[in-house]
Design an enzyme around this catalytic site. Sequence first.
Site, PDB file in Angstrom:
ATOM      1  N   HIS A 151       2.269  75.624  46.552  1.00 51.22           N
ATOM      2  CA  HIS A 151       2.202  77.068  46.675  1.00 51.22           C
ATOM      3  C   HIS A 151       1.700  77.706  45.386  1.00 51.22           C
ATOM      4  O   HIS A 151       1.998  77.250  44.283  1.00 51.22           O
ATOM      5  CB  HIS A 151       3.558  77.634  47.075  1.00 51.22           C
ATOM      6  CG  HIS A 151       3.903  77.322  48.497  1.00 51.22           C
ATOM      7  ND1 HIS A 151       4.982  77.858  49.155  1.00 51.22           N
ATOM      8  CD2 HIS A 151       3.281  76.530  49.415  1.00 51.22           C
ATOM      9  CE1 HIS A 151       5.022  77.413  50.393  1.00 51.22           C
ATOM     10  NE2 HIS A 151       4.006  76.610  50.572  1.00 51.22           N
ATOM     11  N   ASP A 205      19.859  69.031  57.299  1.00 47.85           N
ATOM     12  CA  ASP A 205      18.560  68.812  56.651  1.00 47.85           C
ATOM     13  C   ASP A 205      18.351  67.317  56.438  1.00 47.85           C
ATOM     14  O   ASP A 205      19.297  66.603  56.096  1.00 47.85           O
ATOM     15  CB  ASP A 205      18.516  69.553  55.307  1.00 47.85           C
ATOM     16  CG  ASP A 205      17.098  69.772  54.793  1.00 47.85           C
ATOM     17  OD1 ASP A 205      16.385  68.783  54.561  1.00 47.85           O
ATOM     18  OD2 ASP A 205      16.715  70.948  54.610  1.00 47.85           O
ATOM     19  N   ASP A 246      -8.516  77.718  55.946  1.00 50.44           N
ATOM     20  CA  ASP A 246      -7.956  78.863  55.216  1.00 50.44           C
ATOM     21  C   ASP A 246      -8.612  80.165  55.672  1.00 50.44           C
ATOM     22  O   ASP A 246      -9.802  80.379  55.405  1.00 50.44           O
ATOM     23  CB  ASP A 246      -8.190  78.702  53.710  1.00 50.44           C
ATOM     24  CG  ASP A 246      -7.124  77.882  53.030  1.00 50.44           C
ATOM     25  OD1 ASP A 246      -6.099  77.601  53.676  1.00 50.44           O
ATOM     26  OD2 ASP A 246      -7.303  77.539  51.845  1.00 50.44           O
ATOM     27  N   THR A 278       5.213  81.768  61.501  1.00 52.65           N
ATOM     28  CA  THR A 278       4.239  81.916  60.419  1.00 52.65           C
ATOM     29  C   THR A 278       3.085  82.827  60.808  1.00 52.65           C
ATOM     30  O   THR A 278       2.710  82.909  61.989  1.00 52.65           O
ATOM     31  CB  THR A 278       3.660  80.540  60.029  1.00 52.65           C
ATOM     32  OG1 THR A 278       2.620  80.720  59.073  1.00 52.65           O
ATOM     33  CG2 THR A 278       3.094  79.814  61.233  1.00 52.65           C
ATOM     34  N   TYR A 322      -1.093  73.364  61.579  1.00 51.99           N
ATOM     35  CA  TYR A 322       0.197  73.919  61.167  1.00 51.99           C
ATOM     36  C   TYR A 322       0.513  75.182  61.968  1.00 51.99           C
ATOM     37  O   TYR A 322       1.589  75.302  62.572  1.00 51.99           O
ATOM     38  CB  TYR A 322       0.189  74.232  59.671  1.00 51.99           C
ATOM     39  CG  TYR A 322       1.318  75.141  59.245  1.00 51.99           C
ATOM     40  CD1 TYR A 322       2.641  74.738  59.362  1.00 51.99           C
ATOM     41  CD2 TYR A 322       1.052  76.417  58.748  1.00 51.99           C
ATOM     42  CE1 TYR A 322       3.681  75.579  58.997  1.00 51.99           C
ATOM     43  CE2 TYR A 322       2.081  77.263  58.376  1.00 51.99           C
ATOM     44  CZ  TYR A 322       3.391  76.841  58.501  1.00 51.99           C
ATOM     45  OH  TYR A 322       4.422  77.688  58.148  1.00 51.99           O
ATOM     46  N   ALA A 374      13.473  74.102  59.589  1.00 58.55           N
ATOM     47  CA  ALA A 374      13.055  72.709  59.443  1.00 58.55           C
ATOM     48  C   ALA A 374      11.621  72.538  59.934  1.00 58.55           C
ATOM     49  O   ALA A 374      11.346  72.676  61.127  1.00 58.55           O
ATOM     50  CB  ALA A 374      13.992  71.794  60.224  1.00 58.55           C
ATOM     51  N   ILE A 425      16.365  67.126  62.974  1.00 55.64           N
ATOM     52  CA  ILE A 425      16.589  67.808  64.257  1.00 55.64           C
ATOM     53  C   ILE A 425      15.960  67.047  65.417  1.00 55.64           C
ATOM     54  O   ILE A 425      16.263  67.325  66.577  1.00 55.64           O
ATOM     55  CB  ILE A 425      16.090  69.267  64.240  1.00 55.64           C
ATOM     56  CG1 ILE A 425      14.593  69.348  63.914  1.00 55.64           C
ATOM     57  CG2 ILE A 425      16.913  70.101  63.280  1.00 55.64           C
ATOM     58  CD1 ILE A 425      14.013  70.746  64.098  1.00 55.64           C
ATOM     59  N   PHE A 456      -9.489  77.647  45.389  1.00 58.01           N
ATOM     60  CA  PHE A 456     -10.275  77.020  46.453  1.00 58.01           C
ATOM     61  C   PHE A 456     -11.120  78.069  47.176  1.00 58.01           C
ATOM     62  O   PHE A 456     -10.655  78.723  48.106  1.00 58.01           O
ATOM     63  CB  PHE A 456      -9.347  76.290  47.417  1.00 58.01           C
ATOM     64  CG  PHE A 456      -8.622  75.141  46.777  1.00 58.01           C
ATOM     65  CD1 PHE A 456      -9.235  73.903  46.641  1.00 58.01           C
ATOM     66  CD2 PHE A 456      -7.339  75.303  46.283  1.00 58.01           C
ATOM     67  CE1 PHE A 456      -8.577  72.843  46.044  1.00 58.01           C
ATOM     68  CE2 PHE A 456      -6.665  74.249  45.689  1.00 58.01           C
ATOM     69  CZ  PHE A 456      -7.294  73.018  45.556  1.00 58.01           C
TER      70      PHE A 456
END
Length: 323
Positions: free
Chosen positions: A187, A31, A283, A117, A141, A74, A52, A206
């Site tokens: 979060h 890490d 979002d 994800t 992302y 990571a 990495i 939001f």
Amino acid sequence: MKILIAGGAGYIGGTVARILLSQGHAITVFDNLCHSRRSAVAENATFIEGDIANRPLIEETLREGRFDGVMNFAALIEAGESMKRPEIYFRNNTAATLMLLEAMLATGHDRLVFSSTAACYGEPEKTPILEDAKLQPTNPYGESKLLVEHMLRWMNLIHGFKYASLRYFNVAGAIDGYGEAHEPESHLIPLILDVALGKRSNIKIFGRDYPTKDGTCIRDYIHVRDLAEAHLLALAALSDTKSRLIYNIGNGQGFSVLEVVESVRRVTGRPIPVEECERRPGDPAVLVAGSAKIKAELGWTPKYAELDQIVASAWDWHQKRYA
């Protein structure tokens, strides 16, 4: 087993490391501590500080360790930030993971569990979302993670590289002695718990104009321990006959932002002031998982399926964190 955990000083990677160690596995955490600290590394784990993207260092680590498997957590994880600085997400999440894959191939390591994800799906056409749904991310992302999945598919087809890609939904909760503490925190549940403890004046919501039951975004929350168990099952399942696994990991239940606020109020008994803000770009309105595939194929079942259970475990740890 000997397992290398990239990003093992983070929230999810650190939880997985602790559970694996408790089961007698030998763990090496790799890490760069960019959003964590040395104290977050699990006791009894071997620690190597590095990125990495540092191909020589990760390759040296793999050659010396001769691991039975690698887990990669990571990554940068803020969808909102990715809408402002997409370049750092493609560099840190996509390009850096390619360095890890090249190092694994060069050293004869061919088993990877990848932290993907639900953001790969973007705005879904229907819910719950299944693994064969369209992949159309609405933020960099999600795109950065999806690009890794594309690379993994080709590594599998050409090199026989064995991998499991786990598409998480919203992860929350804590295990004994370890919980969620991002730096900076973004979060929802830990932010609301900060309000309950008086560390923040209110919680920002939001968007109140989404096409949902109360106008706020709906998300599927999975307890971090249940997610960790899914990783262990996925790593064990990687073999010559099951060499490419893609699974959604979620509860199959959707909770709005306001419902999460109400859950924290119930669990903590504290008032939670709310501030309504404009939507954030990127979002999706609703993200709820269909996890029937991993349940049927690997026998995975979430043990902490109720939102109040998840919040209560996080609240217990959150109070101790500041004690």
